[in-house]
Write an enzyme that holds these catalytic residues in place. Structure first.
Site, mmCIF file in Angstrom:
data_model
loop_
_atom_site.group_PDB
_atom_site.id
_atom_site.type_symbol
_atom_site.label_atom_id
_atom_site.label_comp_id
_atom_site.label_asym_id
_atom_site.label_seq_id
_atom_site.Cartn_x
_atom_site.Cartn_y
_atom_site.Cartn_z
ATOM 1 N N LYS A 99 -15.855 20.465 29.873
ATOM 2 C CA LYS A 99 -14.538 21.066 29.314
ATOM 3 C C LYS A 99 -13.757 21.622 30.601
ATOM 4 O O LYS A 99 -14.352 22.221 31.475
ATOM 5 C CB LYS A 99 -14.760 22.121 28.250
ATOM 6 N N LYS B 277 -12.523 11.516 15.232
ATOM 7 C CA LYS B 277 -13.245 12.629 14.688
ATOM 8 C C LYS B 277 -13.315 12.013 13.309
ATOM 9 O O LYS B 277 -12.662 12.642 12.567
ATOM 10 C CB LYS B 277 -12.925 13.891 14.671
#
Ligand code: MG
Length: 328
Positions: A148, A260
């Site tokens: 991240k 997703k």
């Protein structure tokens, strides 16, 4: 077909809270669904919303479940409104559980074994912690990592990135996920850093892509960036739901789409879209339990192209998989 319908909310605590540009996340909450058809076959489904990512809230999903009768039909399942994409996924996968299409129980459930971590991407912790954790994951077999960015100051992150690229072994792939947290200028910095990195043949690591560098509203800038640098860009938050995915495609996005399944919406319509447009996809988890994961992995196996690792390498974020749902 008619089904007896039961549902139960669940909560799972992350071993360590999950840090992204959206903030900290400590407890995953969702709903497990059980459908029993007329011949007593069970079908399991899971609603695992992430409202800050664009799906309905848990409360909206619960309200939807509560207002349903105890007996529901295919018609109800396939007409869940688009405002409830996680519900669409949960109910359709429960409805399709065990059918040929999903392949569960006919050998289809072991098409991806725990040993195939090669095909999974593992999520590294944000910040410096990544420098210590990659090795354990590497030993477990992971070869694609996600880190991240956009969490700390860019200068610090670029420094850690430099270190990471030097210590990660050859043939590793690295994905950088900004969760929409960069400014246009920072995105250019990162893309330039990645392009420079690509130009250095002594570093055999591959920067696979930068994920969602800018906020959803800045689609045109991302489109422009995607043609200005060699480093690929993947859209994630921008394509959270099928509707958004189709809109980005129509506006010309031909880069990577992160899907997703848990929140994107109806699996049958997703399947149709992917077959029709042959888009470059990366499938990714929403920190669901084994129930939604099985349905999501089957979609991934069916629809993934270009050999991209799928983002389900998250087991190390939870305690052991609970089995309480068997008592639902
Ligand atoms: Mg992402």
């Amino acid at each position: 077909m008619r089904y007896q319908f039961k549902f139960r909310p669940y909560q799972r605590r992350f071993l360590r809270s999950l840090t992204t540009n959206h903030g900290k996340w400590d407890i995953r909450e969702g709903i497990i669904l059980r459908l029993t058809d007329e011949s007593d076959q069970l079908g399991w489904g899971e609603i695992a919303p992430i409202s800050w990512f664009g799906s309905e809230t848990l409360e909206q999903a619960l309200d939807f479940c509560r207002q349903l009768p105890e007996e529901i039909t295919d018609k109800i399942i396939f007409s869940i409104p688009d405002e409830l994409p996680a519900c669409q996924f949960g109910f359709e996968s429960a409805q399709g559980w065990g059918s040929g299409e999903w392949g569960v129980g006919s050998g289809g459930d072991n098409f991806i074994t725990p040993n195939s971590s090669l095909f999974y991407s593992a999520l590294l912790p944000a910040g410096e912690a990544a420098l210590n954790q990659w090795e354990t994951l590497w030993q477990q077999g992971y070869r694609t990592f996600k880190w991240k960015i956009g969490v700390d100051a860019i200068a610090d992150e670029l420094e850690i990135f430099e270190l990471l690229t030097r210590i990660l072994p050859a043939f590793t792939k690295l994905r950088l996920d900004a969760n929409g947290g960069l400014t246009y200028e920072e995105a250019n910095f990162w893309l330039r850093a990645c392009d420079n990195f690509k130009a250095n043949p002594e570093l055999p690591l591959e920067i696979e892509f930068i994920e969602q560098p800018l906020p959803v509203e800045q689609f045109q800038q991302m489109l422009e960036l995607s043609t200005s640098y060699k480093t690929a860009i993947a859209l994630d938050e921008s394509v959270a739901t099928l509707k958004q995915l189709a809109a980005c495609y129509q506006q010309g996005w031909r880069g990577i789409f992160v899907i997703k399944p848990g929140i994107v919406g109806s699996p049958s319509r997703l399947r149709k879209f992917c077959h029709q447009h042959q888009i470059d996809t990366v499938f990714s988890s929403v920190f669901e339990t084994a129930i939604a994961r099985l349905a999501a992995l089957q979609l991934a196996a069916e629809l993934s192209r270009n050999n991209r690792a799928i983002g389900f390498g998250i087991d190390h974020f939870f305690e052991q998989e609970e089995t309480w749902f068997q008592s639902l």
